[in-house]
Design an enzyme around this catalytic site. Sequence first.
Site, PDB file in Angstrom:
ATOM      1  N   ARG A  48      35.964  31.268  17.753  1.00  0.00           N
ATOM      2  CA  ARG A  48      35.034  30.275  18.286  1.00  0.00           C
ATOM      3  C   ARG A  48      33.891  29.978  17.316  1.00  0.00           C
ATOM      4  O   ARG A  48      33.248  28.929  17.395  1.00  0.00           O
ATOM      5  CB  ARG A  48      34.472  30.744  19.632  1.00  0.00           C
ATOM      6  CG  ARG A  48      33.494  29.766  20.277  1.00  0.00           C
ATOM      7  CD  ARG A  48      33.197  30.080  21.735  1.00  0.00           C
ATOM      8  NE  ARG A  48      33.120  31.493  22.028  1.00  0.00           N
ATOM      9  CZ  ARG A  48      32.047  32.263  21.778  1.00  0.00           C
ATOM     10  NH1 ARG A  48      30.976  31.743  21.206  1.00  0.00           N
ATOM     11  NH2 ARG A  48      32.062  33.544  22.100  1.00  0.00           N
ATOM     12  N   TYR A  99      28.939   2.882  23.703  1.00  0.00           N
ATOM     13  CA  TYR A  99      30.020   3.601  24.382  1.00  0.00           C
ATOM     14  C   TYR A  99      29.540   4.116  25.727  1.00  0.00           C
ATOM     15  O   TYR A  99      28.551   4.850  25.812  1.00  0.00           O
ATOM     16  CB  TYR A  99      30.508   4.740  23.495  1.00  0.00           C
ATOM     17  CG  TYR A  99      31.716   5.461  24.048  1.00  0.00           C
ATOM     18  CD1 TYR A  99      32.812   4.763  24.547  1.00  0.00           C
ATOM     19  CD2 TYR A  99      31.757   6.846  24.061  1.00  0.00           C
ATOM     20  CE1 TYR A  99      33.920   5.425  25.056  1.00  0.00           C
ATOM     21  CE2 TYR A  99      32.873   7.524  24.563  1.00  0.00           C
ATOM     22  CZ  TYR A  99      33.940   6.809  25.058  1.00  0.00           C
ATOM     23  OH  TYR A  99      35.025   7.474  25.558  1.00  0.00           O
ATOM     24  N   ASP A 169      25.922   6.674  15.716  1.00  0.00           N
ATOM     25  CA  ASP A 169      27.354   6.767  15.985  1.00  0.00           C
ATOM     26  C   ASP A 169      28.058   5.823  15.010  1.00  0.00           C
ATOM     27  O   ASP A 169      27.946   4.601  15.114  1.00  0.00           O
ATOM     28  CB  ASP A 169      27.644   6.377  17.436  1.00  0.00           C
ATOM     29  CG  ASP A 169      29.107   6.580  17.817  1.00  0.00           C
ATOM     30  OD1 ASP A 169      29.976   6.508  16.919  1.00  0.00           O
ATOM     31  OD2 ASP A 169      29.387   6.799  19.003  1.00  0.00           O
ATOM     32  N   LYS A 194      39.599   8.458  16.051  1.00  0.00           N
ATOM     33  CA  LYS A 194      39.853   7.071  15.702  1.00  0.00           C
ATOM     34  C   LYS A 194      40.316   6.947  14.244  1.00  0.00           C
ATOM     35  O   LYS A 194      41.317   7.521  13.865  1.00  0.00           O
ATOM     36  CB  LYS A 194      38.597   6.242  15.972  1.00  0.00           C
ATOM     37  CG  LYS A 194      37.968   6.461  17.353  1.00  0.00           C
ATOM     38  CD  LYS A 194      38.896   6.137  18.491  1.00  0.00           C
ATOM     39  CE  LYS A 194      38.205   6.067  19.835  1.00  0.00           C
ATOM     40  NZ  LYS A 194      37.613   7.333  20.297  1.00  0.00           N
TER      41      LYS A 194
END
Length: 369
Positions: A48, A99, A169, A194
């Site tokens: 992790r 978004y 972003d 993306k």
Amino acid sequence: MTGDGTRCVQGGSSAAEPGAPTHAGPVLSSTFHLGSPGEAAGADFYGRAGNPTWRQLEAAVGALDGGDCVCFASGMAAIAAVLRIAAPRGAIVLPSDGYYLARSLALGELAPLGVEVREVPTTGEWSGAVLDGAALVLLETPSNPGLDVTDIAAVAAAAHAAGALLAVDNTTATPLGQRPLDLGADLTIASDTKALAGHGDVVLGHVSGRDPELMALVREARTRGGAILGPMEAWLAHRGLATLDLRLARQADNARAVAELALAHPAASDVRWPGLAGDPAHAVAARQMRRWNGVLRFTLADDAAVARFLKTSTLVESATSFGGVRSSADRRQRWGDDVAPGLLRFSAGCEDTADLVADVRAALDAAAP
């Protein structure tokens, strides 16, 4: 600095050793040898907190962004980490037309805890009273799905004067199309699901920045929250990154061709793509973007026209992601965006331009009232 293609292909590569693979496979272990008490710890101790495959991808993406990179399990995990870091420090200012899940997280999770959330249109006034007491300003430029553009350098100056951090972003532009850190942003965020990974087979995101203390907080937020990407996803994204330069060039060419077709076709209206000289965003975009992107938008008469468009097309998939090698279109109102029922976000893929234009023309003909 080497060129875009060289950095995409060579970024994050290990030193060449005889007999070693040129693109090492993913390190799938969740546990690592600690050694005996008193021995120096290795770079990894638990899955992790770190993984060699992550670090290779982070080195490659960080070099493109111009900063230190921390990868996350998704773009939303990256956005969430940044919002949660800022939330205890003051108000959060974010785009009202960006978004929708970023707004949903801020309003649904942070506002009930007493965090003031302010919304500003992408083309609105990102200065003055809206920044008073702000801890973080989040831009999305070009915006999703509107394709509007904000002057990053101007907002960075205003945010810093007000004592706020600026995060951008950069998903739509990609690290090749725009480098927000060079324009004054403190952080750049992206959904690498993306264009960066580019093949529709992974979900991941990242945050990059240049301030070591700030990036330490980002890395700690990932470890505490557990929003880690799998080694296989990191490996696939790193493999996909190698062709980003080539993919983006074809996608931008196809986006221009489809945008010009839509402008001339009676079935489409409100065509937006920052690369068009007549687009309202073009002047600002041309100053701050290094290259054009593959995402555009246009509006058909209604949802029935969208259905005819998608049914007729043989090359354009109905899908809600973008930036992949296959062209796709997404009717954004179905997800709650405040847009016209017929607005399509169109993601230009890597098909031959002539084939894609012929296909879209036939689909637009079928969509006409």
